[in-house]
Structure formats: structure tokens, C-alpha cells
Design an enzyme around this catalytic site. Structure first.
Site, short mmCIF file in Angstrom:
data_model
loop_
_atom_site.label_atom_id
_atom_site.label_comp_id
_atom_site.label_asym_id
_atom_site.label_seq_id
_atom_site.Cartn_x
_atom_site.Cartn_y
_atom_site.Cartn_z
N HIS A 6 -111.49 -29.07 72.65
CA HIS A 6 -111.83 -28.82 71.25
C HIS A 6 -111.64 -30.12 70.47
CE1 HIS A 6 -112.14 -27.28 67.30
NE2 HIS A 6 -110.84 -27.26 67.05
N ASN B 59 -114.43 -31.74 63.22
CA ASN B 59 -114.06 -30.48 63.87
C ASN B 59 -115.08 -29.41 63.46
OD1 ASN B 59 -112.94 -28.01 64.55
ND2 ASN B 59 -110.86 -28.53 63.87
N CYS C 148 -111.45 -21.66 66.25
CA CYS C 148 -111.90 -22.78 67.10
C CYS C 148 -111.88 -22.44 68.59
CB CYS C 148 -111.07 -24.02 66.82
SG CYS C 148 -111.15 -24.51 65.10
N1 ACO Z 1 -105.98 -39.17 52.69
C1 ACO Z 1 -104.85 -39.83 52.34
N2 ACO Z 1 -103.62 -39.28 52.41
C2 ACO Z 1 -103.54 -38.00 52.85
C3 ACO Z 1 -104.68 -37.25 53.21
C4 ACO Z 1 -105.94 -37.88 53.12
N3 ACO Z 1 -107.08 -37.27 53.45
N4 ACO Z 1 -104.29 -36.02 53.60
C5 ACO Z 1 -102.95 -35.98 53.50
N5 ACO Z 1 -102.50 -37.18 53.04
C6 ACO Z 1 -101.13 -37.59 52.77
C7 ACO Z 1 -100.19 -36.42 52.56
O1 ACO Z 1 -100.24 -35.98 51.22
C8 ACO Z 1 -98.86 -37.03 52.92
O2 ACO Z 1 -98.42 -37.80 51.82
P1 ACO Z 1 -96.83 -37.86 51.45
O3 ACO Z 1 -96.18 -38.50 52.66
O4 ACO Z 1 -96.83 -38.72 50.24
O5 ACO Z 1 -96.42 -36.45 51.24
C9 ACO Z 1 -99.19 -38.01 54.04
O6 ACO Z 1 -100.61 -38.26 53.92
C10 ACO Z 1 -98.89 -37.51 55.43
O7 ACO Z 1 -99.37 -36.16 55.54
P2 ACO Z 1 -99.26 -35.34 56.88
O8 ACO Z 1 -99.92 -34.01 56.67
O9 ACO Z 1 -97.87 -35.37 57.39
O10 ACO Z 1 -100.18 -36.26 57.83
P3 ACO Z 1 -100.42 -36.12 59.37
O11 ACO Z 1 -100.11 -37.38 60.05
O12 ACO Z 1 -99.84 -34.86 59.94
O13 ACO Z 1 -102.03 -36.00 59.41
C11 ACO Z 1 -103.67 -34.26 59.69
C12 ACO Z 1 -102.66 -34.91 58.76
C13 ACO Z 1 -104.73 -35.28 60.02
C14 ACO Z 1 -104.27 -33.07 58.99
C15 ACO Z 1 -102.94 -33.85 60.99
O14 ACO Z 1 -101.76 -33.15 60.70
C16 ACO Z 1 -103.80 -32.99 61.88
O15 ACO Z 1 -104.85 -33.41 62.35
N6 ACO Z 1 -103.36 -31.75 62.19
C17 ACO Z 1 -104.07 -30.87 63.06
C18 ACO Z 1 -105.07 -30.18 62.25
C19 ACO Z 1 -106.08 -29.44 63.09
O16 ACO Z 1 -106.41 -29.85 64.17
N7 ACO Z 1 -106.59 -28.37 62.53
C20 ACO Z 1 -107.67 -27.66 63.08
C21 ACO Z 1 -107.23 -26.63 64.06
S1 ACO Z 1 -108.58 -25.79 64.72
C22 ACO Z 1 -109.06 -24.44 63.76
O17 ACO Z 1 -108.84 -23.31 64.16
C23 ACO Z 1 -109.75 -24.59 62.49
#
Ligand code: ACO
Length: 322
Positions: free
Chosen positions: A249, A279, A113
């Protein structure tokens, strides 16, 4: 002194829209969860016959048109992509043939990214040292091709697209400073385990899909993005108050809001496309930039800060006077 200036921008999004309602039918998720955690409502997916080069070509042509140039007038072409058309040759050489002209250096950059910020810095350095006069820099991805559509933790986040800028040598500063960083200790927090060389030796069962420890990536991004922005500003003897626009980004609205808060910037100064684009990896910054230039928010003379982070980890920022 020779500097480089951005003289044209372009963007392209494929037609197919994937809404959160579409994803509700594919994995165990809800529109509400996706919106609350990411701010994303929809993203685009390339048609089966469209490749990264097709997207790059559409964005590149728009940037060239905005700059008033033909493809044969550029003398450097860099494509930032994680999803090249082939292992080799590079997507850039394929794009060079389509745009016309030949012989000038054309290559791909892989910094996930952050790829566009890396590519912009390289092109700027070529121009400032007299190695090129006019450069086309493209960020293009068909990221949905490396997504596991049964993994709700990743498939909700990503989309396809391309953005581009044309840089030209100038005696007044455009790109003021770029700061690039990488830390390979974090590479397995966000990666595609399958590959070419390592895959041949072991891991026959590896799948060519993005794997991510989302929570760790999130925390890390928020903690490090504001730091690199401050470093870039300090290098140019500027302060946060000098910024007209932040073009970050587009990973997640909460990351953008937390970064803006840490920088003390109002959200009205932050260009946001994540709600509609998701993204798009290396395409996200140039796509957002193009949108804000074309709708008249970013004007000549504005001070714009571009920043990104991604797999590697890699991260970077560029300060640009328009
Ligand atoms: N729908 C419903 N529930 C979900 C989903 C979904 N799509 N995805 C995960 N959950 C659940 C999980 O299983 C977890 O359940 P549990 O509590 O029963 O175990 C709960 O939701 C919370 O999961 P977390 O991963 O802790 O959720 P978080 O608040 O961290 O949000 C997210 C997840 C949106 C992925 C966030 O962590 C994020 O945006 N991180 C950054 C990711 C990013 O920007 N990546 C790209 C980088 S750039 C590149 O180089 C590609």
C-alpha cells in the site's frame, strides 16, 4: 483443486495533477517537508464531474482488455471503495450495468486502504469453491472528496485513482494465500467522524473529512506490516528470499522503506508509486501492481506479495504467483 489466477490488470489516474507547489499555495507547508516526511511529489484529483464509478470503469475495462475478456464474461464483480458514488446502491452494481452482463453477484467492500486485499481474498474464495469462474476486482477512490483542504496534516497525503485485476479459475495456483486482520480498538486514529446512522443521532457538527493521528498510524503500520507478511509466508512454507516483488500500500515512502528493512528486502524489489500517486487508499495496491506488470518488472512465474493497512484498523497480505 481449483485455484484463482490473475490474468489481467488495469489502472486509471485522473488527469489533474496536484503538485506540492500547488499545496504550498493552499496550506502552510513546503515541498521539502512533504518530500522528506512522505516521499510524495504529486497526486491526482478527479474532475468535478468524475465519480468513483467512472474511475473504476476505466481501470476495469483496461483489466478486462488485458485479460482478453468482455464485461459480460465475468460472473463476480467486487469494488473496494471508501468513497462510493452513493450510500446505496453499491458502486459495483452501477459498474456492472456499464460493463454489460447482468445477474451475477456485484457488491462493494469497505476496508479503507486494505479494501483491495479484502476484495481479492473474497473473490479468490468464490472461485476456489466453485461460486464463480471469472471475477473482476476493482479498488477505486475519489478520496480527495473526503479531505479537508485546510488540514495540512492530511491534504498532502491523498489522491484519486483506480486499479483492477481479473481473476480466473485455474488448475495451477495463482493466489497462494491471503491473510486479513482488523482491530476496531484503533478505529478513531484514522477515520471520518461523520456518517449516516450515528450522524443522525448526535454529532450534527461532524464534518465528512478524514481525521488522522498520523504519528500513531505510522508507528502501528511499521510494527504490524512485517508481521503479517511473515505470517503469510510461513503459511505457504516460503521465506522472504522467495519473494520477487513486494507491492505494498502506497501510504508513505518512510513506511515502505521501514517495512522493507524489517523484511530484509532491498528497495529494488519494492514497487513504489507513492511519489507520483500519493495515497489512493483501496486503489493504491492494484494501481502499483498494474504499473509493474505493464512495464515488464513483474513477469509470469514471479512470486509477488501484496500488502496494505488502513482505517479500522484493517490490514492484510496476499501471496500471488504470476
Ligand atoms: N507541512 C508542514 N508541517 C506539517 C505538516 C505539513 N503538511 N503536517 C504536519 N506538520 C507539522 C506538525 O504540525 C508538527 O509540528 P509541531 O512539531 O510544531 O507540532 C510537525 O510537523 C511534526 O508532525 P508529525 O505529525 O509528528 O509528523 P510526522 O513525522 O509523523 O509526519 C505524517 C506526519 C507524514 C502524516 C506521518 O505521520 C505519516 O505519514 N503517518 C502515516 C499516515 C498514513 O499512512 N495514513 C494513511 C493510512 S491508510 C488509510 O486507511 C487511509
Amino acid at each position: 483443486m481449483i485455484y484463482s489466477r490473475i490474468i489481467g490488470t488495469g489502472g486509471y489516474l485522473p488527469d489533474q495533477v496536484i503538485t506540492n507547489a500547488d499545496l504550498e499555495r493552499m496550506v502552510d507547508t513546503t515541498d521539502q517537508w512533504i518530500l522528506e516526511r512522505t516521499g510524495i511529489r504529486e497526486r491526482r484529483r478527479a474532475a468535478p464531474e468524475q465519480t468513483t464509478c467512472d474511475l473504476a470503469e476505466a481501470a476495469g475495462r483496461r483489466a478486462l482488455e488485458a485479460a482478453g475478456l468482455k464485461g459480460r464474461q465475468i460472473d463476480l464483480l467486487i469494488v473496494a471503495t471508501t468513497t462510493p458514488d452513493h450510500i446505496f446502491p453499491s458502486t459495483a452494481t452501477k459498474l456492472q450495468e456499464r460493463l454489460g452482463g447482468a445477474g451475477y453477484p456485484s457488491f462493494d467492500i469497505q476496508a479503507v486502504c486494505t479494501g483491495f486485499i479484502y476484495a481479492l481474498d473474497i473473490a479468490d474464495r468464490y472461485i476456489r469453491t466453485g461460486g464463480a469462474n471469472t471475477a473482476l476486482v476493482v479498488g477505486a477512490e475519489t478520496f480527495t472528496r473526503i479531505i479537508d483542504w485546510t488540514d495540512r496534516g492530511t491534504c498532502i497525503l491523498f489522491g484519486d485513482g483506480a486499479g483492477a485485476v481479473v481473476l480466473e479459475a485455474s488448475d495451477t495456483p495463482g493466489i497462494l494465500h491471503s491473510r486479513l486482520r482488523a482491530d476496531g480498538r484503533y478505529r478513531k486514529l484514522l477515520w471520518v467522524p461523520a456518517g449516516v446512522s450515528e450522524d443522525q443521532r448526535e454529532a450534527k457538527d461532524q464534518r465528512p473529512f478524514v481525521e488522522m493521528r498520523g504519528h500513531e498510524v505510522f508507528k502501528w503500520a511499521v510494527n504490524n506490516l512485517s508481521k503479517i507478511v511473515d505470517e503469510a509466508l510461513a503459511e505457504c512454507d516460503l521465506t522472504r528470499a522467495d519473494l520477487d516483488w513486494l507491492v505494498p500500500h502506497q501510504a508513505n515512502t518512510r513506511i515502505l522503506a521501514a517495512t522493507a528493512r524489517k523484511l530484509g528486502l532491498p528497495m529494488s524489489k519494492v514497487v513504489m508509486t507513492v511519489e507520483r500517486h500519493g495515497n489512493t487508499s483501496a486503489a493504491s495496491v492494484p494501481l502499483a501492481l498494474d504499473e509493474a506488470v505493464r512495464d515488464g518488472r513483474i513477469r509470469s512465474g514471479d512470486m509477488v506479495l501484496l500488502e496494505a493497512f488502513g482505517g479500522g484498523f484493517t490490514w492484510g497480505a496476499s501471496l500471488v504467483r504470476f
